[in-house]
Design an enzyme around this catalytic site. Sequence first.
Site, short mmCIF file in Angstrom:
data_model
loop_
_atom_site.label_atom_id
_atom_site.label_comp_id
_atom_site.label_asym_id
_atom_site.label_seq_id
_atom_site.Cartn_x
_atom_site.Cartn_y
_atom_site.Cartn_z
N THR A 199 -25.05 30.76 8.60
CA THR A 199 -24.75 30.43 7.20
C THR A 199 -23.45 29.64 7.05
O THR A 199 -22.45 29.92 7.72
CB THR A 199 -24.64 31.75 6.39
N PRO A 259 -20.66 27.59 4.07
CA PRO A 259 -20.26 27.66 2.66
C PRO A 259 -21.19 26.84 1.77
O PRO A 259 -21.42 27.18 0.62
CB PRO A 259 -18.84 27.08 2.67
N GLY A 260 -21.75 25.76 2.30
CA GLY A 260 -22.65 24.92 1.50
C GLY A 260 -24.03 25.51 1.30
O GLY A 260 -24.84 24.95 0.54
N SER A 272 -29.72 29.51 2.82
CA SER A 272 -31.18 29.52 2.82
C SER A 272 -31.76 28.27 3.49
O SER A 272 -32.73 28.36 4.24
CB SER A 272 -31.72 29.60 1.38
N ILE A 299 -20.11 35.88 8.01
CA ILE A 299 -20.57 36.22 9.36
C ILE A 299 -20.22 37.67 9.72
O ILE A 299 -19.04 38.05 9.75
CB ILE A 299 -20.00 35.24 10.41
N GLU A 311 -34.78 40.12 13.14
CA GLU A 311 -33.78 40.52 12.15
C GLU A 311 -34.46 41.06 10.89
O GLU A 311 -34.02 42.04 10.30
CB GLU A 311 -32.87 39.33 11.80
N ARG A 347 -29.32 71.74 -8.44
CA ARG A 347 -28.69 71.54 -9.74
C ARG A 347 -29.52 72.16 -10.85
O ARG A 347 -30.73 71.92 -10.95
CB ARG A 347 -28.56 70.03 -10.01
N GLY A 400 -27.10 62.14 -11.39
CA GLY A 400 -26.30 62.08 -12.63
C GLY A 400 -24.91 61.53 -12.34
O GLY A 400 -24.75 60.63 -11.51
C1 LIG Z 1 -22.71 41.08 4.02
C2 LIG Z 1 -23.35 39.83 4.53
C3 LIG Z 1 -23.52 39.69 5.89
C4 LIG Z 1 -24.08 38.50 6.41
N1 LIG Z 1 -24.15 38.32 7.75
C5 LIG Z 1 -24.51 37.09 8.24
C6 LIG Z 1 -24.44 36.80 9.64
O1 LIG Z 1 -24.09 37.66 10.46
N2 LIG Z 1 -24.76 35.56 10.06
C7 LIG Z 1 -25.16 34.57 9.19
O2 LIG Z 1 -25.45 33.46 9.65
N3 LIG Z 1 -25.25 34.81 7.86
C8 LIG Z 1 -24.93 36.04 7.37
N4 LIG Z 1 -25.00 36.29 6.01
C9 LIG Z 1 -25.43 35.22 5.12
C10 LIG Z 1 -26.81 35.43 4.52
O3 LIG Z 1 -27.79 35.25 5.52
C11 LIG Z 1 -26.94 34.42 3.37
O4 LIG Z 1 -26.09 34.89 2.34
C12 LIG Z 1 -28.34 34.26 2.89
O5 LIG Z 1 -29.13 33.62 3.86
C13 LIG Z 1 -28.42 33.43 1.59
O6 LIG Z 1 -27.68 32.26 1.71
P1 LIG Z 1 -26.61 31.87 0.55
O7 LIG Z 1 -25.75 33.06 0.33
O8 LIG Z 1 -25.94 30.62 0.96
O9 LIG Z 1 -27.46 31.65 -0.73
P2 LIG Z 1 -28.20 30.28 -1.15
O10 LIG Z 1 -28.99 29.76 -0.01
O11 LIG Z 1 -27.19 29.38 -1.78
O12 LIG Z 1 -29.19 30.81 -2.27
C14 LIG Z 1 -28.74 31.17 -3.58
C15 LIG Z 1 -29.96 31.63 -4.38
O13 LIG Z 1 -30.92 30.55 -4.46
C16 LIG Z 1 -32.17 31.02 -4.00
N5 LIG Z 1 -32.91 29.96 -3.32
C17 LIG Z 1 -32.49 29.17 -2.30
N6 LIG Z 1 -33.50 28.36 -1.90
C18 LIG Z 1 -34.57 28.65 -2.68
C19 LIG Z 1 -35.91 28.19 -2.75
N7 LIG Z 1 -36.38 27.25 -1.90
N8 LIG Z 1 -36.73 28.72 -3.68
C20 LIG Z 1 -36.30 29.69 -4.51
N9 LIG Z 1 -35.05 30.18 -4.50
C21 LIG Z 1 -34.19 29.68 -3.58
C22 LIG Z 1 -31.84 32.14 -3.02
O14 LIG Z 1 -32.95 32.99 -2.81
C23 LIG Z 1 -30.69 32.82 -3.75
O15 LIG Z 1 -31.20 33.65 -4.72
C24 LIG Z 1 -24.49 37.49 5.50
C25 LIG Z 1 -24.36 37.67 4.12
C26 LIG Z 1 -23.76 38.81 3.64
C27 LIG Z 1 -23.57 38.95 2.15
#
Ligand SMILES: Cc1cc2nc3c(=O)[nH]c(=O)nc-3n(C[C@H](O)[C@H](O)[C@H](O)COP(=O)(O)OP(=O)(O)OC[C@H]3O[C@@H](n4cnc5c(N)ncnc54)[C@H](O)[C@@H]3O)c2cc1C
Length: 382
Positions: A130, A132-133, A136, A161, A245, A271, A342
């Site tokens: 994953t 910042p940009g 998914s 991560i 995973e 309770r 509760g």
């Molecule tokens: C606690 C935690 C641990 C994590 N650990 C890891 C790790 O170890 N390694 C790693 O690589 N990542 C990790 N992640 C990242 C995680 O896999 C991503 O947060 C996740 O894949 C979603 O990516 P994003 O947050 O960038 O959301 P985005 O991809 O920006 O999505 C935002 C929203 O848009 C929706 N969306 C996106 N595309 C579509 C589509 N085509 N159709 C409909 N809806 C869509 C998504 O479902 C979501 O609701 C972790 C995240 C958290 C919070």
Amino acid sequence: MPAFEEYFDPSHQMVRDSVRRFVEREILPDIDRWEEAESFPRELYLKAGAAGILGIGYPQSLGGTHEGDVFAKIAASEELMRCGSGGLVAGLGSLDIGLPPILKWARPQVRDRVVPQVLSGEKISALAVTEPGGGSDVANLQTRAVREGEFYRVSGSKTFITSGVRADFYTVAVRTGEPGFSGISLLLIEKGTPGFTVGRPLKKMGWWASDTAELFFDDCQVPVGNLIGSENMGFACIMGNFQNERLALALMANMTAQLALEESLKWAREREAFGKPIGKFQVIKHRLAEMATALEVSREFTYRQAAKMSAGKSVIKEISMAKNFATDTADRITHDAVQILGGLGYMRESLVERLYRDNRILSIGGGTREVMNEIISKQMGL
Ligand SMILES: Cc1cc2nc3c(=O)[nH]c(=O)nc-3n(C[C@H](O)[C@H](O)[C@H](O)COP(=O)(O)OP(=O)(O)OC[C@H]3O[C@@H](n4cnc5c(N)ncnc54)[C@H](O)[C@@H]3O)c2cc1C
């Protein structure tokens, strides 16, 4: 539970018993403190390694046991979840997303150096896909790796991560080629490589005990020998890794729901309100019956897909369904559990408060609910 015996044999029961003892001895006495501290001691990796827990499912030649035994792995992860902290399980278990690509596709010298050190708990492995940009749209990842002689020069960043701050070995998805899925590779990047830094632990809604971080690569020089698999074949490796995973996250959700149900049942018996145990009110009794039914269905469906995976069948559609069903079911069950307890259910001292928070990540990490639905509908020909 008749189905239980069908999936698990006596060797799995032994795994279950030994992990349960480990959890009772090494985790439960301290877990509340570690959750509040948002960290657990690094020493726990060594203890879990020595107890053989980290190696379950991996080849004996590299320090593992029960190689490829899906249900041994399930027995172990279900028992680990009995510590009541998804964060600890995710942190301790980050090797299960970081190591498989190294095990399957890294050069033998790299594999033989890295895997045993992680299975013994000496070193920690993490997976970094994953950015910042966005997470998914994996095919669109931007971290660049440009080959220069015997090195790749890596620039970019990763976020969210798991085990990000304290890992030693990072399995990192990078762009080595053209835009899109066909230009992605996996690189092993080691802590201490010049140009690689990690951020501070990120504050989270749940999974407090796990460390979650940003990673920064600034012209970071990675030896070409650390390429995992062939260049530009990383997307297929990442997608293959996601299958396991997603199974692991479905199992986590089912166990979260199991613990929430157990806590609710205990409270419903203890309770009293209006002169009788609250479990005698039909509305609560039926709520518990529905919680138990949903959990049983979810668990059976997840085990079924695990059995198919164990038999080498492709379950791309079904494992996405299992993840969505299990995480939604556990969201509902943890919500209901807080309601049944509760005011106490809202207090940090109660386990269901943590289960409710912890479960929320499970329909986001490892592919969101929406991404799972995309996969399912694609497999349906839509
Ligand atoms: C606690 C935690 C641990 C994590 N650990 C890891 C790790 O170890 N390694 C790693 O690589 N990542 C990790 N992640 C990242 C995680 O896999 C991503 O947060 C996740 O894949 C979603 O990516 P994003 O947050 O960038 O959301 P985005 O991809 O920006 O999505 C935002 C929203 O848009 C929706 N969306 C996106 N595309 C579509 C589509 N085509 N159709 C409909 N809806 C869509 C998504 O479902 C979501 O609701 C972790 C995240 C958290 C919070």
